[in-house]
Write a protein that holds these residues in place. Structure first.
Motif, PDB file in Angstrom:
ATOM      1  N   ASP A 232       0.054  -3.810   3.885  1.00 31.32           N
ATOM      2  CA  ASP A 232       0.083  -2.394   4.234  1.00 31.32           C
ATOM      3  C   ASP A 232       1.494  -1.832   4.234  1.00 31.32           C
ATOM      4  OD1 ASP A 232      -2.685  -1.992   4.548  1.00 31.32           O
ATOM      5  OD2 ASP A 232      -2.618  -2.846   6.564  1.00 31.32           O
TER       6      ASP A 232
ATOM      7  N   ARG B 278       0.833  -1.208   0.000  1.00 31.57           N
ATOM      8  CA  ARG B 278       0.000   0.000   0.000  1.00 31.57           C
ATOM      9  C   ARG B 278       0.870   1.263   0.000  1.00 31.57           C
ATOM     10  NH1 ARG B 278      -5.216   0.405   1.121  1.00 31.57           N
ATOM     11  NH2 ARG B 278      -5.278  -1.617   2.175  1.00 31.57           N
TER      12      ARG B 278
ATOM     13  N   PHE C  65      -2.852   0.991  -5.182  1.00 33.06           N
ATOM     14  CA  PHE C  65      -2.887  -0.285  -4.458  1.00 33.06           C
ATOM     15  C   PHE C  65      -4.207  -1.009  -4.720  1.00 33.06           C
ATOM     16  CE2 PHE C  65      -4.218  -2.624  -0.644  1.00 33.06           C
ATOM     17  CZ  PHE C  65      -3.133  -3.468  -0.421  1.00 33.06           C
ATOM     18  N   GLU C  66      -5.306  -0.324  -4.547  1.00 33.30           N
ATOM     19  CA  GLU C  66      -6.618  -0.946  -4.725  1.00 33.30           C
ATOM     20  C   GLU C  66      -6.821  -1.400  -6.167  1.00 33.30           C
ATOM     21  OE1 GLU C  66      -6.221   1.807  -2.816  1.00 33.30           O
ATOM     22  OE2 GLU C  66      -6.900   1.041  -0.883  1.00 33.30           O
TER      23      GLU C  66
END
Length: 162
Positions: free
Chosen positions: A120, A84, A90-91
């Motif tokens: 993360d 992330r 990231f998504e």
């Protein structure tokens, strides 16, 4: 990250299965660990001459996995890592990889090992990479899952109890 509830994946004879591993190139240390875990699983399950293919990043995993599935591989193991950052990137990458690999499995009816770490931070990735000191070995786990699923699919195709 607990690892609690993970199934015991005892090696079973998987000789004769055609297996490919497609691995991203980002994050050398994490990817080296994931690949080493995959290789340990392939050896433990008796897979002979697996194909290992590298791609630039996690986003590229589905298209190469699809091409390998179309070539008749019984199992395709996809390994990658996305860490992330401060943007929505990231998504997008995680979603594209997950959706794409799911589509490969369903469209080709082939076992796809999902070894994509979505973390993360870098420490979470290192903890899952199967390196010395890591808590989990996701390269091994994804490969074992793909091999067990490929054997189940072979049994289903033969009309035997899975």
């Amino acid at each position: 990250m607990s690892g609690a509830g993970a199934p015991q994946q005892q090696p079973v004879d998987s000789r004769g299965l055609r297996v490919a591993v497609v691995a991203a190139s980002w994050h050398d240390q994490v990817m080296d660990g994931l690949l080493a875990g995959a290789e340990r699983a392939l050896e433990a399950f008796g897979v002979e001459e697996p194909l290992v293919v590298r791609v630039p990043g996690t986003f590229e995993l589905p298209v190469v996995a699809s091409a390998l599935a179309a070539e008749g591989y019984d199992a395709v193991v996809a390994l990658g890592v996305v860490i992330r950052g401060g943007t929505p990137h990231f998504e997008y990458v995680c979603s594209a990889a997950t959706d794409g690999l799911t589509r490969v499995a369903l469209d080709h009816t082939v076992a796809v090992g999902f070894g994509v770490l979505t973390c993360d931070d870098e420490q979470q990735a290192l903890d899952r990479a199967g390196l010395e000191g890591s808590r989990e070995d996701k390269g091994y786990e994804a490969t074992a899952a793909a091999l067990l699923t490929a054997r189940t699919l072979a049994q289903v195709r033969r009309g035997r109890d899975a």
